[in-house]
Write an enzyme that holds these catalytic residues in place. Structure first.
Site, PDB file in Angstrom:
ATOM      1  N   HIS A  89     -11.517  45.470 -36.855  1.00  0.00           N
ATOM      2  CA  HIS A  89     -12.224  45.748 -38.111  1.00  0.00           C
ATOM      3  C   HIS A  89     -13.040  44.527 -38.541  1.00  0.00           C
ATOM      4  O   HIS A  89     -13.529  44.478 -39.665  1.00  0.00           O
ATOM      5  CB  HIS A  89     -11.229  46.080 -39.231  1.00  0.00           C
ATOM      6  CG  HIS A  89     -10.502  47.378 -39.078  1.00  0.00           C
ATOM      7  ND1 HIS A  89     -11.111  48.525 -38.646  1.00  0.00           N
ATOM      8  CD2 HIS A  89      -9.208  47.720 -39.345  1.00  0.00           C
ATOM      9  CE1 HIS A  89     -10.210  49.510 -38.636  1.00  0.00           C
ATOM     10  NE2 HIS A  89      -9.059  49.042 -39.049  1.00  0.00           N
ATOM     11  N   ARG A 111     -19.177  55.783 -41.133  1.00  0.00           N
ATOM     12  CA  ARG A 111     -18.997  57.075 -41.806  1.00  0.00           C
ATOM     13  C   ARG A 111     -19.585  56.985 -43.201  1.00  0.00           C
ATOM     14  O   ARG A 111     -19.548  55.902 -43.806  1.00  0.00           O
ATOM     15  CB  ARG A 111     -17.487  57.328 -41.906  1.00  0.00           C
ATOM     16  CG  ARG A 111     -17.079  58.632 -42.543  1.00  0.00           C
ATOM     17  CD  ARG A 111     -15.550  58.706 -42.605  1.00  0.00           C
ATOM     18  NE  ARG A 111     -15.101  60.042 -42.960  1.00  0.00           N
ATOM     19  CZ  ARG A 111     -13.833  60.352 -43.186  1.00  0.00           C
ATOM     20  NH1 ARG A 111     -12.883  59.433 -43.080  1.00  0.00           N
ATOM     21  NH2 ARG A 111     -13.489  61.584 -43.505  1.00  0.00           N
ATOM     22  N   TYR A 174     -19.458  59.192 -37.744  1.00  0.00           N
ATOM     23  CA  TYR A 174     -18.399  60.197 -37.873  1.00  0.00           C
ATOM     24  C   TYR A 174     -18.984  61.599 -38.028  1.00  0.00           C
ATOM     25  O   TYR A 174     -18.546  62.544 -37.387  1.00  0.00           O
ATOM     26  CB  TYR A 174     -17.541  59.820 -39.087  1.00  0.00           C
ATOM     27  CG  TYR A 174     -16.379  60.727 -39.391  1.00  0.00           C
ATOM     28  CD1 TYR A 174     -15.105  60.432 -38.898  1.00  0.00           C
ATOM     29  CD2 TYR A 174     -16.524  61.864 -40.189  1.00  0.00           C
ATOM     30  CE1 TYR A 174     -14.019  61.254 -39.200  1.00  0.00           C
ATOM     31  CE2 TYR A 174     -15.449  62.693 -40.486  1.00  0.00           C
ATOM     32  CZ  TYR A 174     -14.202  62.377 -39.989  1.00  0.00           C
ATOM     33  OH  TYR A 174     -13.134  63.189 -40.277  1.00  0.00           O
ATOM     34  N   LYS A 241      -7.057  64.551 -43.556  1.00  0.00           N
ATOM     35  CA  LYS A 241      -7.797  65.790 -43.791  1.00  0.00           C
ATOM     36  C   LYS A 241      -8.876  66.005 -42.722  1.00  0.00           C
ATOM     37  O   LYS A 241      -9.109  67.119 -42.278  1.00  0.00           O
ATOM     38  CB  LYS A 241      -8.415  65.724 -45.190  1.00  0.00           C
ATOM     39  CG  LYS A 241      -8.777  67.042 -45.774  1.00  0.00           C
ATOM     40  CD  LYS A 241      -8.998  66.932 -47.287  1.00  0.00           C
ATOM     41  CE  LYS A 241      -9.470  68.249 -47.854  1.00  0.00           C
ATOM     42  NZ  LYS A 241      -9.872  68.123 -49.265  1.00  0.00           N
ATOM     43  N   GLY A 242      -9.545  64.924 -42.374  1.00  0.00           N
ATOM     44  CA  GLY A 242     -10.497  64.992 -41.266  1.00  0.00           C
ATOM     45  C   GLY A 242     -11.728  65.834 -41.529  1.00  0.00           C
ATOM     46  O   GLY A 242     -12.207  66.523 -40.630  1.00  0.00           O
TER      47      GLY A 242
HETATM   48  P1  A3P Z   1      -9.521  61.344 -43.916  1.00  0.00           P
HETATM   49  O1  A3P Z   1      -8.645  60.407 -44.674  1.00  0.00           O
HETATM   50  O2  A3P Z   1     -10.792  61.637 -44.652  1.00  0.00           O
HETATM   51  O3  A3P Z   1      -8.815  62.565 -43.493  1.00  0.00           O
HETATM   52  P2  A3P Z   1      -9.471  55.628 -38.974  1.00  0.00           P
HETATM   53  O4  A3P Z   1      -9.010  56.197 -37.686  1.00  0.00           O
HETATM   54  O5  A3P Z   1     -10.654  54.742 -38.845  1.00  0.00           O
HETATM   55  O6  A3P Z   1      -8.340  55.021 -39.746  1.00  0.00           O
HETATM   56  O7  A3P Z   1     -10.026  56.854 -39.854  1.00  0.00           O
HETATM   57  C1  A3P Z   1      -9.153  57.812 -40.377  1.00  0.00           C
HETATM   58  C2  A3P Z   1      -9.945  59.021 -40.819  1.00  0.00           C
HETATM   59  O8  A3P Z   1     -10.410  59.744 -39.662  1.00  0.00           O
HETATM   60  C3  A3P Z   1      -9.111  59.986 -41.642  1.00  0.00           C
HETATM   61  O9  A3P Z   1     -10.007  60.595 -42.585  1.00  0.00           O
HETATM   62  C4  A3P Z   1      -8.648  60.940 -40.546  1.00  0.00           C
HETATM   63  O10 A3P Z   1      -8.195  62.172 -41.018  1.00  0.00           O
HETATM   64  C5  A3P Z   1      -9.908  61.076 -39.732  1.00  0.00           C
HETATM   65  N1  A3P Z   1      -9.651  61.604 -38.378  1.00  0.00           N
HETATM   66  C6  A3P Z   1      -8.722  61.194 -37.490  1.00  0.00           C
HETATM   67  N2  A3P Z   1      -8.761  61.920 -36.370  1.00  0.00           N
HETATM   68  C7  A3P Z   1      -9.734  62.827 -36.535  1.00  0.00           C
HETATM   69  C8  A3P Z   1     -10.257  63.886 -35.716  1.00  0.00           C
HETATM   70  N3  A3P Z   1      -9.751  64.138 -34.511  1.00  0.00           N
HETATM   71  N4  A3P Z   1     -11.278  64.613 -36.213  1.00  0.00           N
HETATM   72  C9  A3P Z   1     -11.790  64.371 -37.426  1.00  0.00           C
HETATM   73  N5  A3P Z   1     -11.339  63.391 -38.255  1.00  0.00           N
HETATM   74  C10 A3P Z   1     -10.324  62.627 -37.816  1.00  0.00           C
END
Ligand code: A3P
Length: 280
Positions: A89, A111, A174, A241-242
């Site tokens: 990060h 994103r 994203y 939530k994704g």
């Molecule tokens: P949300 O909190 O909006 O659901 P990171 O991996 O950088 O920590 O980011 C986490 C975010 O990516 C979370 O967002 C998570 O739900 C989302 N995420 C993880 N896997 C995913 C997938 N396969 N498709 C879409 N979103 C995903």
């Protein structure tokens, strides 16, 4: 609570990133074939990591983030004999110098920052390694001031955007992955020099859906080597939530206006800003 966070060069890190390690980042030895996976937290890092590891049909190791741990980290990464996929990060300026000198391949995922802020807010609420925030309103203030872990989203993005023409860096969004994952997976495959067939790509996309990844995580016991976020080793905190546009369920019209103002001011010279605002 005060002990959860410390500042290094003006940026907040959790105490899981030791000051000694942060001070020694330039001592990291890069290898020509390292691949860096770079993001501001909550931008889809785990999703992207899932895709990348599935693309390789040769042995690769997805390491924990460079900045996570203490001085033993340097040695731990040195001892890996296979190809390394290394998450981080860090903003561009803090990235260990050797990765830049050796022109290692880097993939930067970002994103829509409104959704990133919402995702990070929930992460602050769930993640015991992060300070308590009482309300969404209070968190949004911190986010816009850059007073959150990993510093300002704007500074992070802009530090990387400065290198948008570097041949060794691929920029991904994203929202593009949500819209057309096969297209992005193909792009990644070409960038990494992997010859993935259309059939491979279809399979990878199927296995990388939000529901599949969430399900997989619930199956395995949380294995620290499986998080690519320096802020937790609990993978169960990642899949919330994704979706695209969850910010609409959190922002008041006034907060949205203020965010747009800060965004246009900070991003006024950004050429890539338009990729982040499809859903504004
Ligand atoms: P949300 O909190 O909006 O659901 P990171 O991996 O950088 O920590 O980011 C986490 C975010 O990516 C979370 O967002 C998570 O739900 C989302 N995420 C993880 N896997 C995913 C997938 N396969 N498709 C879409 N979103 C995903």
């Amino acid at each position: 609570e005060a002990e959860l966070i410390h500042k290094f060069k003006g940026i907040s890190f959790t105490t899981m990133s030791s000051p000694e390690l942060l001070n020694s980042l330039d001592a990291f030895d890069a290898r020509e074939d390292d691949v860096l996976l770079v993001s501001y937290p909550k931008s889809g890092t785990h999703w992207l990591a899932g895709v990348i590891t599935k693309l390789y049909n040769t042995p690769v190791t997805l390491t924990t983030p460079i900045e996570l741990g203490d001085m033993s980290k340097l040695e731990e990464l040195n001892q890996l004999s296979s190809k390394r996929i290394i998450p981080t990060h860090l903003d561009y300026n803090m990235l260990p110098q050797h990765f830049k000198n050796k022109k290692c391949k880097m993939i930067y995922i970002s994103r829509n920052p409104k959704d990133t802020a919402v995702s990070m807010y929930h992460y602050y609420r769930e993640n015991p390694n992060l300070p308590t925030v009482d309300t969404w309103t209070a968190f949004l203030d911190l986010f816009l001031e850059g007073d959150v872990v990993c510093g300002s989203w704007f500074d992070h993005f802009l530090s990387w955007e400065e290198h948008k023409n570097d041949k060794n860096i691929l920029f991904l969004f994203y929202e593009d992955m949500k819209r057309n994952l096969p297209k992005i997976v193909k792009e990644i495959s070409i960038f990494l020099g992997i010859n993935a067939s259309d059939e491979d790509i279809q399979d990878i996309c199927k296995q990388s859906s939000f529901s599949e990844m969430k399900k997989d995580t619930e199956k395995e016991n949380s294995d620290p080597s499986h998080t690519v976020c320096a802020l937790t080793s609990n993978r169960k905190l990642i899949f919330r939530k994704g979706t695209v546009g969850d910010w609409k369920n959190h922002f008041t019209p006034k907060q949205n206006l203020r965010f747009d103002e800060v965004f246009s001011e900070k991003m006024k010279f950004s050429k890539m800003a338009k990729h982040l605002t499809y859903e504004f």
